[in-house]
Design a protein around this motif. Structure first.
Motif, PDB file in Angstrom:
ATOM      1  N   PHE A  18       0.806  -1.223   0.000  1.00 40.80           N
ATOM      2  CA  PHE A  18       0.000   0.000   0.000  1.00 40.80           C
ATOM      3  C   PHE A  18       0.838   1.271   0.000  1.00 40.80           C
ATOM      4  O   PHE A  18       0.348   2.330  -0.339  1.00 40.80           O
ATOM      5  CB  PHE A  18      -0.979   0.009   1.184  1.00 40.80           C
ATOM      6  CG  PHE A  18      -0.328  -0.162   2.524  1.00 40.80           C
ATOM      7  CD1 PHE A  18      -0.309  -1.408   3.120  1.00 40.80           C
ATOM      8  CD2 PHE A  18       0.234   0.904   3.178  1.00 40.80           C
ATOM      9  CE1 PHE A  18       0.282  -1.579   4.360  1.00 40.80           C
ATOM     10  CE2 PHE A  18       0.833   0.736   4.406  1.00 40.80           C
ATOM     11  CZ  PHE A  18       0.860  -0.508   4.999  1.00 40.80           C
ATOM     12  N   THR A  19       2.129   1.173   0.379  1.00 41.94           N
ATOM     13  CA  THR A  19       2.910   2.414   0.362  1.00 41.94           C
ATOM     14  C   THR A  19       3.201   2.857  -1.064  1.00 41.94           C
ATOM     15  O   THR A  19       3.213   4.043  -1.354  1.00 41.94           O
ATOM     16  CB  THR A  19       4.235   2.237   1.114  1.00 41.94           C
ATOM     17  OG1 THR A  19       4.797   0.999   0.709  1.00 41.94           O
ATOM     18  CG2 THR A  19       4.030   2.242   2.598  1.00 41.94           C
ATOM     19  N   ASP A  20       3.389   1.899  -1.947  1.00 48.75           N
ATOM     20  CA  ASP A  20       3.641   2.266  -3.333  1.00 48.75           C
ATOM     21  C   ASP A  20       2.412   2.090  -4.201  1.00 48.75           C
ATOM     22  O   ASP A  20       2.426   2.448  -5.380  1.00 48.75           O
ATOM     23  CB  ASP A  20       4.785   1.422  -3.905  1.00 48.75           C
ATOM     24  CG  ASP A  20       6.079   1.689  -3.168  1.00 48.75           C
ATOM     25  OD1 ASP A  20       6.254   2.849  -2.728  1.00 48.75           O
ATOM     26  OD2 ASP A  20       6.882   0.764  -3.003  1.00 48.75           O
ATOM     27  N   GLY A  21       1.409   1.478  -3.644  1.00 51.93           N
ATOM     28  CA  GLY A  21       0.193   1.267  -4.415  1.00 51.93           C
ATOM     29  C   GLY A  21       0.362   0.210  -5.483  1.00 51.93           C
ATOM     30  O   GLY A  21      -0.108   0.380  -6.607  1.00 51.93           O
ATOM     31  N   ILE A  22       1.072  -0.850  -5.171  1.00 49.09           N
ATOM     32  CA  ILE A  22       1.357  -1.878  -6.174  1.00 49.09           C
ATOM     33  C   ILE A  22       0.647  -3.169  -5.803  1.00 49.09           C
ATOM     34  O   ILE A  22       0.635  -3.569  -4.635  1.00 49.09           O
ATOM     35  CB  ILE A  22       2.879  -2.150  -6.250  1.00 49.09           C
ATOM     36  CG1 ILE A  22       3.609  -0.882  -6.676  1.00 49.09           C
ATOM     37  CG2 ILE A  22       3.191  -3.285  -7.213  1.00 49.09           C
ATOM     38  CD1 ILE A  22       5.081  -0.952  -6.465  1.00 49.09           C
ATOM     39  N   LEU A  23       0.106  -3.807  -6.812  1.00 47.72           N
ATOM     40  CA  LEU A  23      -0.476  -5.131  -6.613  1.00 47.72           C
ATOM     41  C   LEU A  23       0.657  -6.142  -6.683  1.00 47.72           C
ATOM     42  O   LEU A  23       1.405  -6.201  -7.656  1.00 47.72           O
ATOM     43  CB  LEU A  23      -1.507  -5.414  -7.702  1.00 47.72           C
ATOM     44  CG  LEU A  23      -2.122  -6.799  -7.679  1.00 47.72           C
ATOM     45  CD1 LEU A  23      -2.946  -6.994  -6.436  1.00 47.72           C
ATOM     46  CD2 LEU A  23      -2.973  -7.020  -8.908  1.00 47.72           C
ATOM     47  N   ILE A  24       0.796  -6.957  -5.624  1.00 50.20           N
ATOM     48  CA  ILE A  24       1.903  -7.910  -5.598  1.00 50.20           C
ATOM     49  C   ILE A  24       1.440  -9.255  -6.132  1.00 50.20           C
ATOM     50  O   ILE A  24       2.079  -9.846  -6.989  1.00 50.20           O
ATOM     51  CB  ILE A  24       2.466  -8.050  -4.169  1.00 50.20           C
ATOM     52  CG1 ILE A  24       3.013  -6.700  -3.724  1.00 50.20           C
ATOM     53  CG2 ILE A  24       3.549  -9.100  -4.123  1.00 50.20           C
ATOM     54  CD1 ILE A  24       3.351  -6.637  -2.269  1.00 50.20           C
ATOM     55  N   LYS A  25       0.321  -9.722  -5.627  1.00 52.28           N
ATOM     56  CA  LYS A  25      -0.127 -11.041  -6.028  1.00 52.28           C
ATOM     57  C   LYS A  25      -1.628 -11.095  -6.088  1.00 52.28           C
ATOM     58  O   LYS A  25      -2.321 -10.356  -5.378  1.00 52.28           O
ATOM     59  CB  LYS A  25       0.361 -12.089  -5.017  1.00 52.28           C
ATOM     60  CG  LYS A  25       1.546 -12.862  -5.517  1.00 52.28           C
ATOM     61  CD  LYS A  25       1.910 -13.927  -4.529  1.00 52.28           C
ATOM     62  CE  LYS A  25       3.274 -14.504  -4.892  1.00 52.28           C
ATOM     63  NZ  LYS A  25       3.704 -15.453  -3.904  1.00 52.28           N
ATOM     64  N   THR A  26      -2.107 -11.977  -6.932  1.00 55.68           N
ATOM     65  CA  THR A  26      -3.537 -12.227  -6.980  1.00 55.68           C
ATOM     66  C   THR A  26      -3.760 -13.714  -6.757  1.00 55.68           C
ATOM     67  O   THR A  26      -3.166 -14.540  -7.453  1.00 55.68           O
ATOM     68  CB  THR A  26      -4.112 -11.832  -8.355  1.00 55.68           C
ATOM     69  OG1 THR A  26      -3.715 -10.505  -8.627  1.00 55.68           O
ATOM     70  CG2 THR A  26      -5.616 -11.932  -8.355  1.00 55.68           C
ATOM     71  N   GLN A  76       2.535 -14.058 -10.651  1.00 54.74           N
ATOM     72  CA  GLN A  76       1.731 -12.934 -10.201  1.00 54.74           C
ATOM     73  C   GLN A  76       0.304 -13.356  -9.933  1.00 54.74           C
ATOM     74  O   GLN A  76      -0.346 -12.850  -9.037  1.00 54.74           O
ATOM     75  CB  GLN A  76       1.760 -11.832 -11.255  1.00 54.74           C
ATOM     76  CG  GLN A  76       1.953 -10.470 -10.652  1.00 54.74           C
ATOM     77  CD  GLN A  76       0.858  -9.557 -11.025  1.00 54.74           C
ATOM     78  OE1 GLN A  76       0.399  -9.597 -12.141  1.00 54.74           O
ATOM     79  NE2 GLN A  76       0.449  -8.729 -10.100  1.00 54.74           N
ATOM     80  N   GLU A  77      -0.174 -14.267 -10.731  1.00 52.90           N
ATOM     81  CA  GLU A  77      -1.528 -14.739 -10.512  1.00 52.90           C
ATOM     82  C   GLU A  77      -1.464 -16.207 -10.132  1.00 52.90           C
ATOM     83  O   GLU A  77      -0.900 -17.010 -10.862  1.00 52.90           O
ATOM     84  CB  GLU A  77      -2.363 -14.560 -11.783  1.00 52.90           C
ATOM     85  CG  GLU A  77      -3.413 -13.506 -11.626  1.00 52.90           C
ATOM     86  CD  GLU A  77      -4.132 -13.231 -12.911  1.00 52.90           C
ATOM     87  OE1 GLU A  77      -4.774 -14.163 -13.426  1.00 52.90           O
ATOM     88  OE2 GLU A  77      -4.038 -12.092 -13.407  1.00 52.90           O
ATOM     89  N   VAL A  78      -2.007 -16.528  -8.997  1.00 47.91           N
ATOM     90  CA  VAL A  78      -1.915 -17.897  -8.490  1.00 47.91           C
ATOM     91  C   VAL A  78      -3.326 -18.381  -8.211  1.00 47.91           C
ATOM     92  O   VAL A  78      -4.147 -17.632  -7.696  1.00 47.91           O
ATOM     93  CB  VAL A  78      -1.107 -17.943  -7.174  1.00 47.91           C
ATOM     94  CG1 VAL A  78      -0.792 -19.379  -6.819  1.00 47.91           C
ATOM     95  CG2 VAL A  78       0.156 -17.116  -7.302  1.00 47.91           C
ATOM     96  N   GLU A  79      -3.537 -19.593  -8.555  1.00 49.44           N
ATOM     97  CA  GLU A  79      -4.825 -20.179  -8.193  1.00 49.44           C
ATOM     98  C   GLU A  79      -4.673 -20.873  -6.860  1.00 49.44           C
ATOM     99  O   GLU A  79      -3.796 -21.721  -6.689  1.00 49.44           O
ATOM    100  CB  GLU A  79      -5.280 -21.179  -9.267  1.00 49.44           C
ATOM    101  CG  GLU A  79      -5.833 -20.492 -10.484  1.00 49.44           C
ATOM    102  CD  GLU A  79      -6.831 -21.355 -11.206  1.00 49.44           C
ATOM    103  OE1 GLU A  79      -7.369 -22.288 -10.586  1.00 49.44           O
ATOM    104  OE2 GLU A  79      -7.049 -21.089 -12.389  1.00 49.44           O
ATOM    105  N   ALA A  80      -5.474 -20.509  -5.926  1.00 48.51           N
ATOM    106  CA  ALA A  80      -5.435 -21.149  -4.610  1.00 48.51           C
ATOM    107  C   ALA A  80      -6.636 -22.066  -4.520  1.00 48.51           C
ATOM    108  O   ALA A  80      -7.769 -21.611  -4.389  1.00 48.51           O
ATOM    109  CB  ALA A  80      -5.473 -20.096  -3.517  1.00 48.51           C
TER     110      ALA A  80
END
Lengths: 828, 528
Positions: free
Chosen positions: A87-95, A143-147
């Motif tokens: 949230f400090t940089d406003g970046i999406l890390i993982k989905t 970056q995109e992982v299926e859980a």
């Protein structure tokens, strides 16, 4: 590439920020809250929105801190994903793709790599039963992982906020209905405790919320009847005990223990934050009158900040239960917009009724609530079933000097209370001051009111169901001590019919009042000039044409008629059978916007009264009826040359859909400009973006830029041959100074070769956008062909485009998003 | 965290006349001194000399009063019949008066016997005046003639016989010694020039003229006759400028305030009206006990003297500024205010460091109780006797607030006999007040609901309930009567409005007339 002006319907932010519990970061500097489809990061000190974390495609339904990394948060959404953000940089890390719509999310420090989410029991969304499942988040670089590794923990839980982790994450407590269920992870066993459905005094025992003590084995539960129960000894099925605390008279909406467990915070409809001392249970502190009903309470991990969400779309940040330090206020929508949407001519803010008894001024350009104006000026009593005063009408005069408001209170079995208030703008305090209160201006509800736009007189006309319309004049008592005040000047009616709408012509020389089926036109000296009628169907809306079309009067009737009368000949110019639910005139041009509801959808037609063909039409704008709409003037005029987008050049059209979403129309050129400006505004994210910061920060950056390259460049200008020549050549052989000036100045500038590298990614992005918009252009071309043949009238339907709007947007967002992420990685 | 919002006490509009600078100015007079004369006071004239004595002509006498005396300083009694029009010369030395016996007498103010007696008129002389050069006298008589007399020779200079009825008023120009104007019962005003044989200007007032007045500039002439006051522009050849009809009986006397900004007219309808001379609107009004025949203002409006048909002379003196100051001084002496204001009006100097202190808002007693949700106590405080009697609006506002909170019934319940009778007393006193009716009717209904079980247990309460019932019945009858009158008025107004056809090409219906605003009662309005 030719810039195409594509008009899109855009969801304007201003969505709920009180939907789920907000989260305060470890350092207490930021506050995160779910806001529609995005997560907003606010600075807790300056109240400004620092980041808007976009990525979810459906309602965000929960945010939690990542217990293993204090700079990250998880968010879950109804789109079936859990996303991890920086949230400090406003970046999406993982989905993490879960696959089911998620209704809330819980984490615990002692359960690393696992998040607990609430998903519907059955796979379909309509199911009423929900279960709490543990999701093991796979460790993967993607970056995109299926859980897919889900294991059910509790079944039959309530979808929102009714579960809590106990001491050291050993157990989780969840409440639903009359049942408290505690699941012990070690024993993999759950205990259930039931309460009787109702005691003899009609007490409602149903659970509303739960919170576990962080240090001791104690569970606090809130109940419908305002009681708080503290459960202990619940690891035995039989010998559990509970003690009861009772202060709230309404339901306890939310409970929260402070991180050390010394205090318990509770809140409910009374809008009082109650702080119970855990060890001395009869001692409590209060923080009253916080605003709307408290819906959520969050505490910062160090316990220094509390924040409360309120039902009036507000988050209050409180410093350790003594002082309100900041208020983050969103657009208050309440149950409905009772007042029409109006634009304050001074601040260009959207004005509508906000929290009870207030008018809110909402800046559309900054998407921020400017301020609330207290209209009713009474202590608000937080109690269910109480009839409160509500602001039902508001109108500004053309210059914004006067504001008229109508408040009313309907009471069971007694008469209606109506007050008409007139407010004058005070230059010194920069706000509106109450000038005149008229108690019971009419005997029945006021249906509409408008100010006369003529500059000579300050006149207000109110119309009411009691069959009268009244004109109010500002009487100047300069010879008496009391200043100017308003008084009734004229009372008019027409055959005891009920008037429904009224409208002044643009110059204030005519007043049209619709009395059911008849439109009456009045002169300023209160002579009835003419009557117009087009039966059957009562008149619903009236609008005078403007500028070149000022000879036309438009009216819509309940029997699906849109009529246009020529005022010079007093005859019907044209009429068309459409069900216009809303008619709005653009104050800056001749254009009119008509929202038509047709088979559950709303269509928009923009037209000039004098021309037979509409300027612009859009079918299936949104589902349901458009409730309110308004034309807001733009700050800067757009230079769009596309014919069908020209109506958006001077002003912008905003409207509320049936689901109280504020929407607007935006053109391509505008979006480009916005994008460019947002890039320009990229600043150091750790500091809140305040206007002051923008000023100072830029200045500082500039200074830094100046000081650093100074050393190597300082000798550059002197060394240049041009300068030498200029200095040594005799003055009389030189060309004129004005000719030399620009060259001389240019020679002093720093060369831009070093800066070009930094620009490259930006340009790349621009290119991708261009491709993107090219794709769109094709799409739109196809639609234009279809739309071109759509004449003024119903019946013809637009062919469905190859991609829906949402899909298009999604595509675009994904592209943008991917790119920024890549570039950020590159930078690293 | 918002602060507690105190109960709004509505400010109700003050009915009646508005407070304007004019009303303040004209109200700044002491209570009138009344002196009984022997007969109707027909004329009052102020001397232009310093103490400003004034001559009062009544019956067969002329009294001269000093500015503050209630006894005449001088009396002229040598009249055989009713005296008229006692006038001072501009130097204040001589006084002329007409008489019903057709003789005009000239007195020295210090003497007793007439210096000159002018004989020549054949009927009573109602008009006398000195010309501006002080050597001639103008007289007007019931024999339809007006004449000029020479004082030193006591001879008649000229006689004009142009009027065809009694001459009852006249005035000489203060700027030109030859010009004078007379008004007659033949409805005309005539302007004469002594150098010319005939009248130079004639104006038709269309009513018997009772009084004329020249503006100090002498460009405008004011005449009064019948119910009308008319203003004529002499510089435009006697063109009528304004016609004022503010009295409902004959206007008998005119006067200008000393600075010429206000015009006063007195009438048989017992009113004195004061007009603004720029827009000729009535700015103030005095009422007197009897029909007024004469009116005069002392220089600088120091006093207003009015003579009436019943022989009463009423003198109002302006309040002196010392008295005003004295009254203001008394208020300033109050110690409470001094203590309250102590240090608060200190203005910080340039270099002072200002430490701000949170302003503590003071809540009224009832608000404190309301803040704590002590509803019964809040109502008790609002019903304290002084508040109940002096400021019923506060009590009503608290009741309204309780009603809004939905707790009025709880607050009204559980009262003993004394408390209840207090409450009922308040209701009896205020329930028919239109400002309070909506709230108090609700409260009354609640009280009747709550206490209907105990009716008959207390004689005091029962008596009050009966009174309340009578009061409400009377009010209902009264309202019904008013509605009937309103209906009648509506019919009258509708009949008096001209019927006009409205063009209606777009409408198939027949069009009616606009209903005027005339009958509708004005809504209550209050300035915040």
């Amino acid at each position: 590439m030719v810039a195409h002006a594509e008009i899109r319907v855009v969801h304007l932010s201003g969505s709920k920020i009180n939907f789920r519990e907000p989260v305060i970061t470890n350092d207490s500097r930021f506050l995160l809250c779910a806001s529609g489809e995005s997560v907003k990061v606010y600075s807790s000190s300056s109240e400004e929105c620092v980041h808007d974390l976009q990525g979810h495609t459906d309602l965000v339904s929960g945010i939690v801190r990542n217990p293993s990394n204090h700079l990250q948060v998880y968010s879950c959404s109804a789109d079936g994903t859990v996303r991890l953000w920086d949230f400090t940089d406003g970046i999406l890390i993982k989905t993490f793709i879960i696959g089911y719509p998620i209704y809330s999310i819980y984490v615990s420090e002692n359960h690393g790599g696992v998040v607990f989410v609430v998903v519907p029991m059955a796979n379909d969304k309509s199911s009423e039963l929900f279960q709490l499942v543990a999701v093991h988040l796979p460790l993967s670089g993607d970056q995109e992982v299926e859980a897919r590794e889900l294991s059910a923990v509790l079944c039959d839980v309530s979808p929102s906020g009714a579960a809590s982790f106990g001491r050291k994450g050993e157990y989780i407590a969840a409440v639903k209905g009359l049942q408290l269920e505690v699941f012990f992870f070690k024993k993999q066993k759950s205990h259930r405790f039931f309460l009787k459905s109702g005691n003899k005094k009609g007490a409602k025992n149903a659970f509303t919320c739960v919170s576990c003590h962080p240090k001791e084995d104690c569970i606090a539960t809130g109940h419908e009847d305002g009681k708080i129960r503290l459960w202990r000894n619940f690891n035995q099925k039989k010998e559990y005990t509970y003690s009861t605390l009772h202060w709230h008279h309404g339901a306890v909406n939310t409970l929260q223990f402070t991180p050390e467990g010394t205090n318990l915070l509770s809140g409910g409809i009374e809008s009082v934050l109650v702080q119970w001392h855990y060890t001395q249970e009869n001692q409590k502190d209060f923080l009253p009158r916080l605003g709307g009903a408290i819906t959520h309470i969050a505490v910062s991990p160090d316990g220094s900040l509390f924040c409360t969400s309120h039902s009036d779309n507000k988050i209050t940040i409180i410093q350790s239960c003594v002082k309100v330090s900041a208020i983050i206020q969103g657009l208050v929508k309440g149950e409905g917009v009772r007042t029409d949407l109006t634009i304050d001519p001074r601040s260009k803010a959207l004005v509508l009724n906000g929290k009870p008894g207030h008018l809110q001024f909402y800046s559309l350009h900054r998407d921020k609530l400017l301020y609330n104006l207290d209209i009713v000026q009474q202590e608000y009593i937080h109690e269910e079933g109480l009839d409160q005063f509500e602001v039902v009408k508001a109108a500004f005069d053309t210059r914004g000097d006067w504001l008229a408001t109508v408040e009313e209170r309907t009471q069971k079995g007694s008469e209606l209370e109506i007050n008409l208030k007139l407010w004058v703008y005070d230059e010194q305090t920069q706000s509106f001051m109450l000038n005149t209160t008229v108690i019971a201006p009419h005997e029945d509800q006021i249906t509409a009111m408008c100010f006369s736009p003529s500059p000579e007189t300050t006149m207000l006309v109110t119309i009411s169901f009691d069959g009268h319309f009244k004109a109010w004049l500002l009487a100047d008592h300069s010879d008496t001590k009391e200043g100017a005040s308003w008084s009734c000047d004229f009372v008019g009616g027409y055959h005891h019919l009920k008037p429904g709408c009224c409208c002044f012509s643009a110059d204030g020389s005519l007043l049209a009042v619709g009395f059911q089926e008849v439109v009456t036109v009045w002169s300023p000296s209160w002579e009835l000039l003419t009557t117009l009628s087009q039966p059957p169907g009562a008149i619903r809306d009236l609008c005078f044409g403007r500028l070149s079309c000022s000879k036309y009067l438009l009216g819509t009737s309940t029997k699906n008629q849109l009529c246009c009368w020529n005022l010079l000949t007093c005859s019907l110019e044209w009429s068309t059978p459409v069900d216009v639910s809303l008619l709005q005139a653009d104050p800056l041009s001749e254009n009119m916007a008509a929202f038509c509801s047709q088979s559950g959808c709303s269509d928009l037609f923009v037209f000039k009264p004098g021309e037979p063909r509409p300027l612009y039409s859009q079918k299936a704008l949104c589902t349901g009826k458009v409730q309110r709409a308004v034309f807001a003037p733009r700050d800067q005029m757009l230079e769009s040359c596309e014919e069908h987008a020209q109506w958006l050049n001077r002003s912008q059209l905003y409207f509320f859909t049936q689901h109280m979403d504020l929407m607007t129309f935006s053109t391509k050129t505008e979006e480009d400009r916005l994008l460019a400006s947002s890039k320009r505004l990229m600043v150091d994210d750790s500091v809140a973006v305040t206007p002051f910061y923008l000023l100072l920060g830029k200045h500082r950056q500039h200074q830094e830029a100046l000081t650093n390259p100074m050393a190597e460049r300082i000798q550059l200008p002197q060394g240049s041959i041009a300068i030498k020549e200029l200095l040594y050549t005799p003055a009389h052989v030189l060309p004129s100074a004005s000719f030399l000036c620009s060259m001389f100045v240019r020679s002093l500038l720093i060369s831009s070769s070093s800066a070009s590298e930094e620009k490259e990614p930006v340009e790349e992005e621009m290119e991708s956008e261009e491709e993107d918009s090219e794709g769109e252009a094709e799409l739109r071309d196809a639609r234009q062909d279809l739309g071109g043949s759509a004449a003024w009238g119903p019946g013809e339907e637009l062919g469905a485009p190859a991609l829906t709007k949402a899909q298009e947007r999604e595509l675009r967002r994904v592209k943008h998003f991917d790119h920024s992420w890549l570039s950020s990685v590159l930078e690293c | 965290m918002a602060s507690f919002k105190s109960t709004k006490i509505p400010i109700y509009p003050k009915l009646g006349e508005k407070v304007t600078p004019d009303t303040l100015y004209w109200k700044n007079y002491k209570a009138p001194v009344q002196i009984k004369e022997f007969g109707a006071v027909t004329s009052i004239d102020f001397s232009s000399l310093a103490p400003h004595n004034y001559a009062v002509t009544a019956s067969t006498r002329i009294h001269i009063y000093g500015p503050f005396s209630t006894e005449p300083v001088k009396t002229f009694t040598r009249f055989k019949d009713t005296a008229y029009s006692g006038k001072f010369r501009s130097d204040g030395q001589l006084l002329v008066a007409g008489c019903e016996d057709s003789m005009v007498r000239l007195f020295d103010v210090s003497g007793k016997v007439a210096l000159r007696v002018f004989k020549g008129h054949t009927k009573g002389v109602h008009v006398t005046d000195f010309t501006s050069d002080c050597y001639h006298i103008l007289t007007g008589s019931d024999d339809y003639t007006c004449r000029l007399w020479d004082i030193p020779n006591s001879t008649e200079l000229t006689s004009y016989k142009e009027h065809t009825d009694y001459i009852r008023c006249g005035i000489t120009s203060k700027l030109n010694r030859d010009i004078f104007i007379t008004g007659s019962y033949d409805h005309t005003l005539r302007m004469f020039d002594a150098r010319v044989e005939k009248s130079v200007m004639t104006m038709d007032h269309s009513q018997p003229v009772e009084s004329v007045l020249l503006y100090p500039s002498e460009g405008l002439l004011v005449s009064a006759g019948g119910r009308y006051v008319k203003v004529w522009d002499l510089l435009k050849g006697g063109q009528p400028l304004v016609s004022l009809k503010n009295h409902h009986k004959t206007v008998t006397c005119l006067s200008l305030s000393s600075n010429g900004q206000r015009l006063l007219s007195a009438s048989l309808d017992r009113h004195v009206k004061i007009y603004n001379t720029t827009n000729y609107k009535v700015v103030h009004n005095f009422d007197y006990a009897a029909s007024i025949l004469s009116l005069a203002l002392a220089p600088d409006d120091e006093s207003i003297v009015v003579g009436m048909t019943n022989g009463v002379l009423s003198i109002k003196h302006r309040k002196s500024p010392e008295e005003k100051r004295e009254m203001a001084g008394k208020q300033r002496m109050q110690p409470v205010y001094r203590i309250f204001v102590k240090g608060r009006n200190y203005v910080p100097k340039k270099d002072d460091f200002l430490v701000s202190k949170p302003v503590k808002s003071h809540l009224a007693k009832y608000d404190k109780q309301l803040k704590k949700f002590n509803i019964s106590k809040a109502l008790d405080t609002a019903l304290e006797s002084w508040r109940r009697n002096r400021k019923p609006e506060i009590t009503v506002a608290v009741m309204k607030e309780l009603d809004r909170r939905g707790t009025l019934k709880n607050a009204l319940a559980g009262r003993d006999e004394q408390n209840l009778s207090q409450l009922l007393n308040f209701l009896i006193g205020n329930v028919v007040d239109p400002r309070f009716t909506p709230v108090l009717v609700t409260a009354t209904e609640m009280i009747l609901d709550i206490y209907q079980a105990v009716v008959g247990q207390s004689s005091v309460v029962d008596r009050q309930l009966v009174r309340l019932q009578e009061l409400v019945e009377r009010e209902v009858d009264y309202q019904q009567d008013l509605l009937e009158v309103l209906g009648m008025l509506d019919t009258l107004f509708a009949a008096s409005l001209p019927r006009k056809e409205v063009p209606c090409p777009g409408s198939s219906r027949s069009n009616g007339l606009a209903e005027g605003s005339l009958g509708a009662p004005g809504p209550q309005l209050k300035a915040a």
